[in-house]
Scaffold this active site. Structure first.
Site, PDB file in Angstrom:
ATOM      1  N   ILE A 102      49.133  24.719  -0.418  1.00 14.91           N
ATOM      2  CA  ILE A 102      50.062  24.066  -1.336  1.00 14.91           C
ATOM      3  C   ILE A 102      51.468  24.223  -0.779  1.00 14.91           C
ATOM      4  O   ILE A 102      51.841  25.293  -0.305  1.00 14.91           O
ATOM      5  CB  ILE A 102      49.988  24.690  -2.741  1.00 14.91           C
ATOM      6  CG1 ILE A 102      48.578  24.550  -3.326  1.00 14.91           C
ATOM      7  CG2 ILE A 102      51.008  24.048  -3.683  1.00 14.91           C
ATOM      8  CD1 ILE A 102      48.341  25.414  -4.542  1.00 14.91           C
ATOM      9  N   CYS A 103      52.245  23.148  -0.830  1.00 21.98           N
ATOM     10  CA  CYS A 103      53.637  23.163  -0.398  1.00 21.98           C
ATOM     11  C   CYS A 103      53.699  23.597   1.074  1.00 21.98           C
ATOM     12  O   CYS A 103      52.928  23.117   1.892  1.00 21.98           O
ATOM     13  CB  CYS A 103      54.447  24.059  -1.331  1.00 21.98           C
ATOM     14  SG  CYS A 103      56.242  23.875  -1.213  1.00 21.98           S
ATOM     15  N   THR A 104      54.563  24.530   1.419  1.00 28.58           N
ATOM     16  CA  THR A 104      54.676  24.962   2.816  1.00 28.58           C
ATOM     17  C   THR A 104      53.588  25.948   3.212  1.00 28.58           C
ATOM     18  O   THR A 104      53.582  26.425   4.355  1.00 28.58           O
ATOM     19  CB  THR A 104      56.058  25.572   3.087  1.00 28.58           C
ATOM     20  OG1 THR A 104      56.296  26.647   2.174  1.00 28.58           O
ATOM     21  CG2 THR A 104      57.144  24.517   2.956  1.00 28.58           C
ATOM     22  N   GLY A 151      48.324  20.178  -0.819  1.00 30.56           N
ATOM     23  CA  GLY A 151      49.211  19.594  -1.810  1.00 30.56           C
ATOM     24  C   GLY A 151      50.633  19.614  -1.317  1.00 30.56           C
ATOM     25  O   GLY A 151      51.019  20.457  -0.500  1.00 30.56           O
ATOM     26  N   ALA A 152      51.443  18.689  -1.803  1.00 27.96           N
ATOM     27  CA  ALA A 152      52.851  18.620  -1.414  1.00 27.96           C
ATOM     28  C   ALA A 152      53.635  19.706  -2.158  1.00 27.96           C
ATOM     29  O   ALA A 152      53.111  20.769  -2.445  1.00 27.96           O
ATOM     30  CB  ALA A 152      53.378  17.213  -1.678  1.00 27.96           C
TER      31      ALA A 152
END
Length: 228
Positions: A102-104, A151-152
């Site tokens: 998720i994310c970075t 996920g972004a």
């Protein structure tokens, strides 16, 4: 039916909503066991100052059906170069049904060599760094490529969690979970992407986050060199 074993890696400086948005979703069904994985059982402090307590360590974590890596602030730089963390992710990825971020957190997976040759996403401000690690970056909120799911940025963890839950337990369970959470977002501003936020808002945020972006770039270059 066997319990589904899901593990979230946590580390000092982790983004708490990267963890807890998806955690809230995935912990709802009775047939999921969700673990918070730390290097030790010592409570850690998130990027936002929230204390999270690991439930298992790298050594005591059971074989996972899903390994999930959330993103972080400056603490992520240390995670990206920590051989114990990277080795743990490599080992769990061999048998996990899904390897996710998720994310970075996608950058940590990439630093472990687990996203090269896959499509993936991350927070919009770090897409170039993820691409520099040899990943085929797709600017979408959730990206599925075989058994890799990413996920972004931050709140995308909820969408990610519902997508993953639909794969693990079926769409009716995921829909019931969404209803339980009353997840029907109506944000007060149309500023959730750089395209809709406008140049002034984007520039201000990038300026505020410049130290983090620079630190990530430095570690990205080191990780890329190590992977060659």
């Amino acid at each position: 039916m066997d319990q589904i074993q899901i593990g979230f890696l946590i580390y000092p400086g982790v983004i708490q909503l990267d963890v807890m948005g998806a955690y809230q979703v995935l912990a709802f069904p009775p047939n999921t066991d969700v673990h918070l994985i730390g290097k030790t059982l010592t409570p850690i402090v998130s990027n936002e100052g929230v204390t999270l307590t690991p439930t298992v360590t790298l050594e005591t974590c059971p074989p996972l059906d899903v390994i999930c890596v959330p993103g972080g602030g400056m603490g992520q730089v240390e995670a990206m170069k920590d051989p114990e963390i990277l080795d743990f992710l490599k080992q769990q990825s061999v048998t996990a049904q899904y390897v996710t971020g998720i994310c970075t957190g996608s950058m940590i997976l990439a630093a472990a060599g687990l996203l090269q040759g896959y499509k993936a996403t991350c927070h919009w401000a770090f897409r170039d760094q993820l691409a520099a690690l040899g990943v085929d970056v797709v600017p979408k909120r959730v990206v599925i490529d075989r058994n890799r799911i990413t996920g972004a940025g931050v709140t995308s963890g909820i969408d990610f969690g519902l997508t993953l839950l639909g794969l693990l337990c079926g769409e009716p369970v995921a829909q019931m979970t969404q209803l339980m959470m009353e997840y029907t977002p109506e944000p007060p501003f149309d500023a959730g992407t750089p395209e809709t936020a406008g140049e002034e808002v984007v520039a201000a945020l990038l300026q505020a986050g410049k130290p983090l972006v620079n630190a990530f770039w430095t570690q990205t270059q080191a990780s890329a060199a190590h992977l060659r």
